[in-house]
Design a protein around this motif. Structure first.
Motif, PDB file in Angstrom:
ATOM      1  N   LEU A 146       5.813  40.130  43.858  1.00 12.92           N
ATOM      2  CA  LEU A 146       6.364  39.864  42.521  1.00 12.92           C
ATOM      3  C   LEU A 146       6.901  38.446  42.374  1.00 12.92           C
ATOM      4  CD1 LEU A 146       8.160  43.225  41.660  1.00 12.92           C
ATOM      5  CD2 LEU A 146       6.019  42.330  40.721  1.00 12.92           C
ATOM      6  N   ILE A 147       7.562  37.895  43.406  1.00 15.72           N
ATOM      7  CA  ILE A 147       8.107  36.548  43.251  1.00 15.72           C
ATOM      8  C   ILE A 147       7.024  35.485  43.253  1.00 15.72           C
ATOM      9  CG2 ILE A 147      10.395  37.083  44.158  1.00 15.72           C
ATOM     10  CD1 ILE A 147       9.465  35.429  46.710  1.00 15.72           C
ATOM     11  N   HIS A 148       5.842  35.827  43.734  1.00 10.24           N
ATOM     12  CA  HIS A 148       4.732  34.879  43.697  1.00 10.24           C
ATOM     13  C   HIS A 148       3.910  35.022  42.419  1.00 10.24           C
ATOM     14  CE1 HIS A 148       5.599  34.379  47.987  1.00 10.24           C
ATOM     15  NE2 HIS A 148       5.011  33.212  47.856  1.00 10.24           N
TER      16      HIS A 148
ATOM     17  N   HIS B 139      13.544  34.585  49.543  1.00 10.86           N
ATOM     18  CA  HIS B 139      12.513  35.367  48.883  1.00 10.86           C
ATOM     19  C   HIS B 139      13.108  36.524  48.098  1.00 10.86           C
ATOM     20  CE1 HIS B 139      10.128  33.086  51.741  1.00 10.86           C
ATOM     21  NE2 HIS B 139       9.096  33.344  50.971  1.00 10.86           N
ATOM     22  N   LEU B 140      13.817  37.395  48.787  1.00 15.10           N
ATOM     23  CA  LEU B 140      14.381  38.556  48.111  1.00 15.10           C
ATOM     24  C   LEU B 140      15.671  38.215  47.381  1.00 15.10           C
ATOM     25  CD1 LEU B 140      13.929  41.157  50.969  1.00 15.10           C
ATOM     26  CD2 LEU B 140      12.322  40.555  49.175  1.00 15.10           C
ATOM     27  N   PHE B 141      16.469  37.389  48.016  1.00 12.05           N
ATOM     28  CA  PHE B 141      17.762  37.017  47.466  1.00 12.05           C
ATOM     29  C   PHE B 141      17.890  35.497  47.509  1.00 12.05           C
ATOM     30  CE2 PHE B 141      18.260  40.964  49.985  1.00 12.05           C
ATOM     31  CZ  PHE B 141      18.375  41.850  48.928  1.00 12.05           C
ATOM     32  N   MET B 142      18.677  34.971  46.623  1.00  7.15           N
ATOM     33  CA  MET B 142      18.958  33.532  46.623  1.00  7.15           C
ATOM     34  C   MET B 142      20.281  33.238  47.310  1.00  7.15           C
ATOM     35  SD  MET B 142      16.413  31.929  45.143  1.00  7.15           S
ATOM     36  CE  MET B 142      15.469  32.964  46.234  1.00  7.15           C
TER      37      MET B 142
ATOM     38  N   LEU C  51      22.399  38.533  39.584  1.00  7.25           N
ATOM     39  CA  LEU C  51      22.820  39.169  40.838  1.00  7.25           C
ATOM     40  C   LEU C  51      22.442  38.333  42.073  1.00  7.25           C
ATOM     41  CD1 LEU C  51      21.803  42.842  39.993  1.00  7.25           C
ATOM     42  CD2 LEU C  51      24.116  41.865  40.005  1.00  7.25           C
ATOM     43  N   GLY C  52      21.708  37.244  41.859  1.00  6.89           N
ATOM     44  CA  GLY C  52      21.286  36.427  42.983  1.00  6.89           C
ATOM     45  C   GLY C  52      20.021  36.934  43.649  1.00  6.89           C
ATOM     46  N   PHE C  53      19.318  37.837  42.980  1.00  2.96           N
ATOM     47  CA  PHE C  53      18.047  38.327  43.503  1.00  2.96           C
ATOM     48  C   PHE C  53      16.960  37.311  43.137  1.00  2.96           C
ATOM     49  CE2 PHE C  53      19.170  43.155  43.097  1.00  2.96           C
ATOM     50  CZ  PHE C  53      20.272  42.971  43.905  1.00  2.96           C
ATOM     51  N   GLY C  54      15.984  37.129  44.025  1.00  2.67           N
ATOM     52  CA  GLY C  54      14.912  36.178  43.768  1.00  2.67           C
ATOM     53  C   GLY C  54      13.997  36.621  42.638  1.00  2.67           C
TER      54      GLY C  54
END
Length: 186
Positions: free
Chosen positions: A122-124, A159-162, A138-141
């Motif tokens: 999803l982040i890509h 990736h998952l979190f910032m 929430l700081g999620f990527g």
């Protein structure tokens, strides 16, 4: 190569009993707390490995992570597309370390693996999702966060979190750049 290496890793560690004994237990259900801990540890380790791939040496970067960065505007399935060394460093080593740090059953491990793999995809992606604004708070990527990394290479290694980028002072909000370049909603 990413999917092939991951399939070999998962099959090999299972068949040769290389995982902690708790991973072979089918007792109980999904422990969501441990799933979250696995995701956090995995992302922290992946952040460190990602920074090392970029910063260790130009030669190491060229052999490991640079093939993945040919995607300056990544698409949905570019998450697992790079080099063998990149997959080993950023996925398999953190995955094995996480499995040995958090003892959980097979159901929790599958929930963790499913969430982790889907989040990487999803982040890509090239899409803006309805939950991106909440995730960003929430700081999620989000895809916008990771697209900053693919565009500039020195920010947003998480990736998952910032969270690890925020701690390591490598986080850049997509809104710091041209608003239409990444995500108008963030």
């Amino acid at each position: 190569e990413g999917f092939v290496l991951l399939a070999c890793y998962l099959s090999g560690t299972w068949m040769f009993k290389l995982m902690p004994s708790s991973y072979y237990s089918f007792e109980g259900g999904i422990d969501w707390g441990k799933t979250f801990i696995c995701l956090t540890i995995q992302d922290g380790l992946q952040y460190v490995m990602h920074r090392l791939e970029h910063d260790l040496s130009p030669a190491f970067y060229r052999w490991s992570h640079k093939p993945h960065h040919r995607f300056t505007n990544p698409r949905l399935f570019d998450a697992f597309n790079g080099s063998m060394l990149d997959t080993i460093c950023m996925i398999l080593i953190p995955l094995y370390a996480t499995a040995n740090l958090v003892n959980c059953n097979v159901w929790t491990y599958m929930a963790f693996g499913s969430a982790y793999a889907n989040w990487l995809v999803l982040i890509h992606s090239e899409y803006t999702f309805p939950w991106d604004r909440l995730f960003h708070m929430l700081g999620f990527g989000t895809p916008a966060d990771h697209h900053v990394h693919h565009a500039f290479f020195k920010y947003n290694y998480g990736h998952l979190f910032m969270w690890f980028d925020m701690i390591g002072q490598t986080y850049k909000n997509p809104s710091d750049f041209a608003p239409k370049a990444f995500n108008e909603n963030v």
